[in-house]
Design an enzyme around this catalytic site. Structure first.
Site, PDB file in Angstrom:
ATOM      1  N   GLY A 251       0.787  -1.234   0.000  1.00 52.44           N
ATOM      2  CA  GLY A 251       0.000   0.000   0.000  1.00 52.44           C
ATOM      3  C   GLY A 251       0.812   1.273   0.000  1.00 52.44           C
ATOM      4  O   GLY A 251       0.261   2.363   0.159  1.00 52.44           O
ATOM      5  N   PRO A 294       5.148  -4.743  -1.256  1.00 49.09           N
ATOM      6  CA  PRO A 294       4.919  -3.613  -2.155  1.00 49.09           C
ATOM      7  C   PRO A 294       4.557  -4.073  -3.568  1.00 49.09           C
ATOM      8  O   PRO A 294       5.119  -5.041  -4.070  1.00 49.09           O
ATOM      9  CB  PRO A 294       6.272  -2.895  -2.168  1.00 49.09           C
ATOM     10  N   ARG A 333      -7.846   3.608 -14.358  1.00 46.24           N
ATOM     11  CA  ARG A 333      -7.788   4.257 -13.041  1.00 46.24           C
ATOM     12  C   ARG A 333      -8.490   5.615 -12.966  1.00 46.24           C
ATOM     13  O   ARG A 333      -9.170   5.895 -11.975  1.00 46.24           O
ATOM     14  CB  ARG A 333      -6.339   4.333 -12.539  1.00 46.24           C
ATOM     15  N   TYR A 337     -11.143   5.258 -10.190  1.00 42.48           N
ATOM     16  CA  TYR A 337     -10.757   5.835  -8.896  1.00 42.48           C
ATOM     17  C   TYR A 337     -10.617   7.362  -8.947  1.00 42.48           C
ATOM     18  O   TYR A 337     -10.044   7.942  -8.037  1.00 42.48           O
ATOM     19  CB  TYR A 337      -9.383   5.290  -8.459  1.00 42.48           C
ATOM     20  N   CYS A 364     -15.817   4.083 -26.188  1.00 43.87           N
ATOM     21  CA  CYS A 364     -17.166   4.635 -26.311  1.00 43.87           C
ATOM     22  C   CYS A 364     -17.826   4.805 -24.950  1.00 43.87           C
ATOM     23  O   CYS A 364     -18.796   4.109 -24.614  1.00 43.87           O
ATOM     24  CB  CYS A 364     -17.999   3.760 -27.225  1.00 43.87           C
ATOM     25  N   GLU A 365     -17.265   5.692 -24.155  1.00 46.95           N
ATOM     26  CA  GLU A 365     -17.778   6.044 -22.836  1.00 46.95           C
ATOM     27  C   GLU A 365     -17.414   7.503 -22.617  1.00 46.95           C
ATOM     28  O   GLU A 365     -16.253   7.872 -22.808  1.00 46.95           O
ATOM     29  CB  GLU A 365     -17.053   5.243 -21.728  1.00 46.95           C
ATOM     30  N   TYR A 393      -1.190  -1.296 -11.920  1.00 44.09           N
ATOM     31  CA  TYR A 393      -2.646  -1.292 -12.036  1.00 44.09           C
ATOM     32  C   TYR A 393      -3.145  -0.622 -13.317  1.00 44.09           C
ATOM     33  O   TYR A 393      -4.264  -0.114 -13.354  1.00 44.09           O
ATOM     34  CB  TYR A 393      -3.287  -0.650 -10.793  1.00 44.09           C
TER      35      TYR A 393
END
Ligand SMILES: *Cc1c(COP(=O)(O)O)cnc(C)c1O
Length: 435
Positions: A251, A294, A333, A337, A364-365, A393
């Site tokens: 984290g 990590p 991301r 997020y 297409c968003e 990520y």
């Protein structure tokens, strides 16, 4: 101004105002490998591995550093982590298969996850995965039976949820009471799990694990949770818990934007080691082996995505959209997020920013925006944009949404570039389809 702190260690701007990473010109990389493409700087990646080992082991020699594979793994990277002396955390049979494919020593692998399947657990036991971090009563019983059938004793950690809020995004908070991860200490479930694990005949309980969430920009949540979990462990000594191993998870934060200043690896090491050793001393407990996990903080800073600009749409008085050839399919991301990234013009690094623009992906968003309201010099179709801090990520969460092939991954070092994952083809995307 070039935001060096969010780029790999080797990043620089050459005399022509072009971005160079690992000794390779990014415009040439974009030309050679096509766009979008993910560049990983090998020097940064290896330096981060070494820093984690050094900063922790110089303070506490009995530390193991496990790379959390879910941040991103493939066979070439698994080799690098092995060379650097790291262990590996996996969260699926697929990640375990990657480790197996390159002969990664499985005794250095820990298997995590809140709902591992029977097949995955059997795969882990059969092939000799070092540790399973058990996350539920269901798994505890299932794993004990699988180990019994295999005539083995599986070493485990119990994952507890200490009820400490790390103050990060709600979607990436994992150690509070209301979470799907781990056994809650507050509810008494964690104590019950320890009792059952001690009693299980084909499981050997080595210790406790927790993971608070990610990215954690503060040191205090680690200190609080370590103290709390060690006191919990001390209370269970009579019931047969011997804490040989202890893991406060991963984290650790990285800088995504120029004004973010996460703690240094040494700061995390100091907070974790000093809290663990002093609390164990106070409680009269032997010092356990420390496991650090990590993911983001190792591979995140090594990655830079390159995109090419296509359509530019200026809606007068409203917004100027600059569209690129990737987006939420390779970096979910921002949509998932509300992550914020720096964006730089790879071929115009010496030009002053003059316009406020929004970087749109090609999916297409309407939510497929990589960056909103950022300042850039005047851009045109064909220009290359670079987004740093995308090593973690992004490729690991990539999808084939809209059936766009996922981008290639290129390792750069000392002026050399090497493909470690090629671009997907249309055939690749249809490989599993049955007509
Ligand atoms: C995801 C995860 C990590 C790594 O988190 P990072 O933020 O990438 O460091 C470590 N341990 C466990 C159990 C995880 O699930």
């Amino acid at each position: 101004m070039f935001p060096q702190t969010v780029f790999p260690d080797t990043a620089l701007v050459d005399p022509h105002g072009q971005l160079v990473i690992g000794g390779c010109n990014t415009l040439e990389l974009a030309e050679e490998y096509g766009t979008p493409v993910y560049i990983l700087d090998e020097a940064t990646l290896r330096a981060r591995c070494r820093s984690f080992l050094q900063e922790f082991q110089q303070r506490y020699s009995a530390t193991t550093v496990d790379y959390a594979a879910k941040a991103y793994i493939n066979p070439a990277l698994a080799r690098i982590f092995q060379e650097e002396g790291l262990g590996l955390d996996v969260v699926s049979g697929g990640e375990l298969a990657i480790a197996q494919s390159v002969g990664f020593p499985l005794e250095k692998v820990t298997f995590h996850g809140n709902n591992k399947s029977r097949e995955e657990l059997a795969q882990a036991v059969e092939h000799g995965v070092g540790i399973v971090a058990v996350d539920s009563f269901y798994e505890l019983d299932l794993l004990d039976r699988i180990a019994a059938d295999a005539r083995k004793v599986q070493e485990i950690l119990i994952r507890v949820s200490p009820g400490v809020d790390p103050h990060t995004h709600v979607h990436t908070t994992t150690g509070i009471l209301d979470t799907k991860f781990g056994f809650s200490i507050q509810t008494g479930h964690a104590a019950e799990a320890v009792r059952r694990a001690v009693a299980a005949s084909n499981l050997k309980l080595l210790g406790l694990h927790f993971h608070l969430g990610s990215p954690i920009f503060e040191l205090e949540p680690y200190r609080l949770a370590i103290d709390l979990v060690l006191r919990f462990a001390a209370g269970l000594r009579e019931e047969g818990l011997e804490l040989e191993m202890f893991s406060p998870g991963g984290g650790f934060a990285i800088a995504y934007t120029r004004d973010e200043e996460p703690p240094a690896i040494g700061d995390y090491a100091e907070a974790i080691v000093s809290t663990m050793t002093s609390t164990c001393d106070e409680l009269g407990m032997a010092q356990p082996r420390l496991i650090i996990e990590p993911g983001r903080s190792i591979i995140g800073p090594a990655g830079v995505a390159l995109y090419r600009i296509g359509a530019i749409k200026d809606i007068p008085g409203v917004r100027k959209y600059v569209s690129v050839d990737g987006g939420m399919g390779d970096n979910i991301r921002p949509a998932l997020y509300q992550a914020v990234y720096e964006v730089v013009p790879a071929g115009k690094m010496d030009q002053d920013p003059t316009e406020k623009v929004t970087i749109a992906g090609k999916y297409c968003e309407s939510g497929d925006l990589l960056a909103s309201d950022i300042m850039l010099p005047e851009m045109e179709a064909g220009d290359v944009l670079a987004i740093p801090a995308v090593g973690a990520y992004c490729p690991s969460m990539a999808s084939n949404y809209n059936l766009n092939p996922r981008p290639p991954i290129v390792l750069v070092n000392n002026g050399q570039s090497r493909l470690i994952r090629r671009r997907e083809s249309y055939q690749d995307m249809m490989l599993c389809d049955v007509v």
